[in-house]
Design a protein around this motif. Structure first.
Motif, PDB file in Angstrom:
ATOM      1  N   GLY A  86     -33.254 -28.294  -3.678  1.00  0.00           N
ATOM      2  CA  GLY A  86     -31.817 -28.479  -3.879  1.00  0.00           C
ATOM      3  C   GLY A  86     -30.985 -27.235  -3.688  1.00  0.00           C
ATOM      4  O   GLY A  86     -29.988 -27.037  -4.381  1.00  0.00           O
ATOM      5  N   SER A  87     -31.339 -26.403  -2.701  1.00  0.00           N
ATOM      6  CA  SER A  87     -30.601 -25.146  -2.520  1.00  0.00           C
ATOM      7  C   SER A  87     -29.134 -25.374  -2.174  1.00  0.00           C
ATOM      8  O   SER A  87     -28.288 -24.531  -2.471  1.00  0.00           O
ATOM      9  CB  SER A  87     -31.265 -24.291  -1.440  1.00  0.00           C
ATOM     10  OG  SER A  87     -31.070 -24.829  -0.148  1.00  0.00           O
ATOM     11  N   ALA A 141     -29.423 -29.850  12.331  1.00  0.00           N
ATOM     12  CA  ALA A 141     -29.988 -28.508  12.233  1.00  0.00           C
ATOM     13  C   ALA A 141     -30.381 -28.140  10.808  1.00  0.00           C
ATOM     14  O   ALA A 141     -30.962 -27.077  10.589  1.00  0.00           O
ATOM     15  CB  ALA A 141     -28.987 -27.479  12.763  1.00  0.00           C
ATOM     16  N   ALA A 142     -30.079 -28.992   9.853  1.00  0.00           N
ATOM     17  CA  ALA A 142     -30.302 -28.678   8.441  1.00  0.00           C
ATOM     18  C   ALA A 142     -31.613 -29.267   7.944  1.00  0.00           C
ATOM     19  O   ALA A 142     -32.083 -30.304   8.431  1.00  0.00           O
ATOM     20  CB  ALA A 142     -29.146 -29.216   7.601  1.00  0.00           C
ATOM     21  N   LEU A 164     -41.425 -31.648  -0.276  1.00  0.00           N
ATOM     22  CA  LEU A 164     -40.966 -32.631   0.702  1.00  0.00           C
ATOM     23  C   LEU A 164     -39.714 -32.083   1.366  1.00  0.00           C
ATOM     24  O   LEU A 164     -38.788 -31.648   0.682  1.00  0.00           O
ATOM     25  CB  LEU A 164     -40.639 -33.957   0.020  1.00  0.00           C
ATOM     26  CG  LEU A 164     -39.884 -34.996   0.865  1.00  0.00           C
ATOM     27  CD1 LEU A 164     -40.759 -35.502   2.008  1.00  0.00           C
ATOM     28  CD2 LEU A 164     -39.395 -36.149  -0.007  1.00  0.00           C
ATOM     29  N   SER A 165     -39.689 -32.113   2.703  1.00  0.00           N
ATOM     30  CA  SER A 165     -38.515 -31.631   3.436  1.00  0.00           C
ATOM     31  C   SER A 165     -38.075 -32.674   4.457  1.00  0.00           C
ATOM     32  O   SER A 165     -38.906 -33.341   5.083  1.00  0.00           O
ATOM     33  CB  SER A 165     -38.819 -30.307   4.152  1.00  0.00           C
ATOM     34  OG  SER A 165     -39.119 -29.284   3.226  1.00  0.00           O
ATOM     35  N   TYR A 184     -35.302 -23.942   3.216  1.00  0.00           N
ATOM     36  CA  TYR A 184     -36.495 -23.845   4.061  1.00  0.00           C
ATOM     37  C   TYR A 184     -36.158 -23.052   5.322  1.00  0.00           C
ATOM     38  O   TYR A 184     -35.072 -23.224   5.865  1.00  0.00           O
ATOM     39  CB  TYR A 184     -36.936 -25.272   4.425  1.00  0.00           C
ATOM     40  CG  TYR A 184     -38.316 -25.340   5.012  1.00  0.00           C
ATOM     41  CD1 TYR A 184     -39.417 -25.595   4.197  1.00  0.00           C
ATOM     42  CD2 TYR A 184     -38.519 -25.174   6.379  1.00  0.00           C
ATOM     43  CE1 TYR A 184     -40.692 -25.677   4.736  1.00  0.00           C
ATOM     44  CE2 TYR A 184     -39.797 -25.245   6.918  1.00  0.00           C
ATOM     45  CZ  TYR A 184     -40.876 -25.493   6.094  1.00  0.00           C
ATOM     46  OH  TYR A 184     -42.144 -25.561   6.623  1.00  0.00           O
ATOM     47  N   PRO A 185     -37.076 -22.164   5.801  1.00  0.00           N
ATOM     48  CA  PRO A 185     -38.417 -21.856   5.312  1.00  0.00           C
ATOM     49  C   PRO A 185     -38.378 -20.863   4.157  1.00  0.00           C
ATOM     50  O   PRO A 185     -37.584 -19.929   4.154  1.00  0.00           O
ATOM     51  CB  PRO A 185     -39.099 -21.247   6.536  1.00  0.00           C
ATOM     52  CG  PRO A 185     -37.984 -20.617   7.316  1.00  0.00           C
ATOM     53  CD  PRO A 185     -36.776 -21.487   7.092  1.00  0.00           C
TER      54      PRO A 185
END
Length: 277
Positions: free
Chosen positions: A238-239, A65-66, A59-60, A258-259
């Motif tokens: 959770g990067s 821009a994030a 899920l994104s 992502y990506p």
């Protein structure tokens, strides 16, 4: 955007981090940021030369821009979750009943206010162009390179990725593979399903960011903080969240927003935090 800084407030739980976001510690009021786009990415893969394959679903959420992301078990996310997210504020989604939605919203917000730049402690690591397997192995070298060079004999690996196990084998390290799905590794080693039961028998922990989305991260953090054992996180989920715990139990993070590397065959970059190399 907040002023770039390497300093961050001390947080020791996800709830504390969410509260810090709510109270403006990290910058703009999350009630003012709205999610413009919600989407899922599904992947099925079977690398040439490997005995088995796997599936991923992520899920994104897009905030300005994030993009924030949280992996889920394939098929577990109800379609209505996307409708819940679109147009909602970050603050609203931080209280969503589904933990993966909370994590993706938190990740989107922190990706927005703490982007992966040197000013915020990130060190870029280039990934080469090539096949998915070639890039997976390159990422594995980056992740395993965050473990201490000495003093480690057995590593608890939570979230089995065969390329990571391959890299540990190449370095002569023992490992205990764990995954909630169980099964076997590429080398027919049994995959344990109770990671907490293995903590005392390992010198270091290498864990997927998926532990955020399934609620199993906190015991790992608590154990590492109490014992001083290295806890290295490899994070597509959770990067931007997990770097906030470096120095509070997490020793290093390989952050991959992502990506992800498996979506493209061209050159790319991941971002490393902490570690000694």
């Amino acid at each position: 955007m907040t002023t770039p800084t390497l300093h961050q407030p001390a947080v020791r739980t996800i709830d504390q981090l969410i509260e810090a976001v709510r109270t403006g510690t990290y910058g703009p009021d999350p009630a003012q940021g709205r999610i413009a786009l919600a989407f899922t990415t599904a992947q099925a893969v079977h690398h040439a030369g490997r005995s088995g394959g796997y599936r991923n679903e992520v899920l994104s959420l897009r905030l300005d821009a994030a993009v924030g992301s949280c992996a889920v078990e394939p098929g577990a996310l109800p379609p209505a979750a996307l409708d819940d997210c679109v147009g909602a504020s970050v603050a609203e989604l931080l209280s969503h009943p589904m933990l993966p939605v909370q994590v993706a919203a938190l990740d989107a917000y922190l990706s927005h206010v703490r982007p992966h730049t040197p000013e915020h402690g990130a060190r870029p690591y280039a990934l080469p162009a090539g096949s998915s397997l070639h890039r997976s192995r390159a990422r594995a070298r980056a992740v395993v390179g965050l473990l201490p060079a000495t003093g480690i004999r057995r590593v608890l690996v939570i979230g089995v990725v065969n390329s990571l196990l391959e890299q540990l084998r190449a370095r002569g390290l023992e490992y205990v593979p764990c995954d909630l799905k169980g099964g076997a590794t590429e080398w027919d080693e049994p995959v344990r399903t109770d990671a907490l039961a293995e903590l005392e028998h390992c010198d270091a922990v290498l864990a997927s960011g998926m532990t955020l989305g399934n609620g199993t991260f906190q015991p790992l953090l608590d154990h590492a903080a109490a014992t001083g054992k290295p806890l290295v996180m490899f994070a597509q989920t959770g990067s931007a969240v997990l770097p906030r715990f470096v120095g509070a139990g997490v020793s290093a993070v390989s952050a991959e927003p992502y990506p992800f590397f498996w979506l493209d065959g061209g050159p790319g970059v991941i971002h490393r935090y902490g570690g000694t190399r």
